[in-house]
Design an enzyme around this catalytic site. Structure first.
Site, mmCIF file in Angstrom:
data_model
loop_
_atom_site.group_PDB
_atom_site.id
_atom_site.type_symbol
_atom_site.label_atom_id
_atom_site.label_comp_id
_atom_site.label_asym_id
_atom_site.label_seq_id
_atom_site.Cartn_x
_atom_site.Cartn_y
_atom_site.Cartn_z
ATOM 1 N N LYS A 55 -6.030 39.477 -23.715
ATOM 2 C CA LYS A 55 -7.435 39.731 -23.348
ATOM 3 C C LYS A 55 -7.819 41.170 -23.717
ATOM 4 O O LYS A 55 -8.906 41.417 -24.253
ATOM 5 C CB LYS A 55 -7.641 39.429 -21.855
ATOM 6 C CG LYS A 55 -7.565 37.922 -21.597
ATOM 7 C CD LYS A 55 -7.402 37.512 -20.145
ATOM 8 C CE LYS A 55 -7.150 35.997 -20.075
ATOM 9 N NZ LYS A 55 -6.896 35.459 -18.748
ATOM 10 N N GLN A 99 -6.018 38.176 -13.016
ATOM 11 C CA GLN A 99 -5.179 37.169 -13.675
ATOM 12 C C GLN A 99 -4.570 36.217 -12.643
ATOM 13 O O GLN A 99 -3.943 36.657 -11.673
ATOM 14 C CB GLN A 99 -4.082 37.856 -14.504
ATOM 15 C CG GLN A 99 -3.225 36.895 -15.301
ATOM 16 C CD GLN A 99 -4.009 36.098 -16.349
ATOM 17 O OE1 GLN A 99 -4.863 36.625 -17.047
ATOM 18 N NE2 GLN A 99 -3.734 34.809 -16.452
ATOM 19 N N ASP A 122 -15.300 35.999 -15.587
ATOM 20 C CA ASP A 122 -14.328 34.920 -15.770
ATOM 21 C C ASP A 122 -14.780 33.670 -14.990
ATOM 22 O O ASP A 122 -14.133 32.630 -15.049
ATOM 23 C CB ASP A 122 -12.956 35.393 -15.264
ATOM 24 C CG ASP A 122 -11.798 34.612 -15.889
ATOM 25 O OD1 ASP A 122 -11.953 34.102 -17.012
ATOM 26 O OD2 ASP A 122 -10.732 34.519 -15.239
#
Ligand code: NAP
Length: 281
Positions: A55, A99, A122
């Site tokens: 990322k 994450q 996200d």
């Protein structure tokens, strides 16, 4: 019939070229500032570390910056909540990625929901999910949003299709189902307690495999002419659907690898650029 290949790698590359231009324009307009994605990695799971690194690399490819925060495996929920709150308050951060998964002592849902809506690039918060499901503005959850972008890129009409989503996880199956519903598909959601899974899959005009088991959905369950989306990725380069025999008798198919996977990070980066544009321009 030969299936149209829904080439996520290609679409992600095209999008990156456009995003680079947008970042350059934004930089010129805002004294050299770029969108910034903060990544939070808790613990030492090597797969998670690799995803976070990918990322960060994707940010650099489009000229954006990322701020990598690494916390020890012993981190407690409150420590992580504080860290997220600081990033919420930091005007130089435009997107926050926590994450998944975090170590088991941490309340992951509470931490996801601490992320400010405008930085939830996200698409993991309950608020963002609820707004998306109600047709209000919110950043989509990255993997299903990436799938929707891929289907749109290839002009796959969804209205009126019977979509069957196998899997109901918070980051994939559930938001996927709501996005397909918003796009006027008729949606069936299957999970581990579903009776007669095969019977449901047989009815699908569009099937989404989001199960997490290699080639669990068998090719002979899927009807001719269906659109096939496989979110899975397993060692040996196979997905959640037995794709091999389908290329000759379905309308469209996502390859594994190179279908859904590249669209996930690409969507995260695209949504961070959007957030940066909102904040900086
Ligand atoms: P997950 O959290 O483990 O969820 C799996 C889902 O499959 C659950 O809803 C589960 O049902 C359902 N399921 C399990 N066994 C089943 C069975 N026998 N019959 C029907 N349904 C069953 O997985 P996930 O995070 O959603 O990921 C799913 C897949 O997508 C994995 O292969 C993962 O690697 C992949 N993925 C890819 C990306 C990407 O960027 N490409 C991102 C995320 C995930 P219950 O709810 O009843 O347990």
């Amino acid at each position: 019939m030969t299936a149209l290949i829904l080439d996520g790698k290609h679409v992600a590359q095209l999008t990156e070229a456009q995003l680079s231009e947008r970042v350059t324009t934004l930089k010129a307009q805002s004294d050299g500032r770029t969108p910034v994605l903060a990544t939070l990695l808790v613990g030492d799971d090597p797969a998670s570390a690799t995803y976070v690194k990918m990322k960060g690399n994707a940010c650099r490819r489009v000229g954006m910056e990322s701020l990598a925060i690494e916390l020890p495996a012993s981190t407690k929920t409150n420590d992580l909540l504080r860290e997220i709150e600081q990033l919420n308050q930091n005007p130089d951060v435009h997107g926050i990625l926590l994450q998944h998964p975090v170590p088991s002592q941490i309340d992951e849902r509470a931490c996801f929901d601490m992320i400010a809506l405008e930085k939830d690039v996200d698409g993991v918060t309950c608020l963002g999910f609820g707004r998306m499901a109600m047709g209000e503005r919110a950043y989509g959850c990255a993997t299903p949003q990436g799938i929707m972008r891929l289907l749109r890129h290839y002009d796959i009409g969804l209205e009126g299709l019977h979509a069957v989503v196998v899997g109901r996880s918070p980051i994939l199956g559930k938001p996927m189902s709501m996005m397909l519903l918003e796009a006027n598909a008729t949606v069936t959601i299957c999970h581990s307690r579903t009776r007669d899974l095969e019977g449901h899959v047989r009815q699908a005009d569009l099937i989404v495999g989001a199960v997490g088991r290699p080639e669990f959905i068998r090719a002979d369950w899927i009807k001719d002419g269906a659109v096939v989306v496989d979110a899975g990725y397993h060692p040996g380069g196979v997905g959640d659907i037995e794709l091999g025999p389908l290329a000759e008798r379905t309308t469209a198919i996502t390859p594994v690898p190179g279908g859904v996977g590249p669209m996930t990070i690409n969507t995260l980066i695209q949504q961070t650029v959007e957030s940066g544009e909102r904040a900086l321009s």
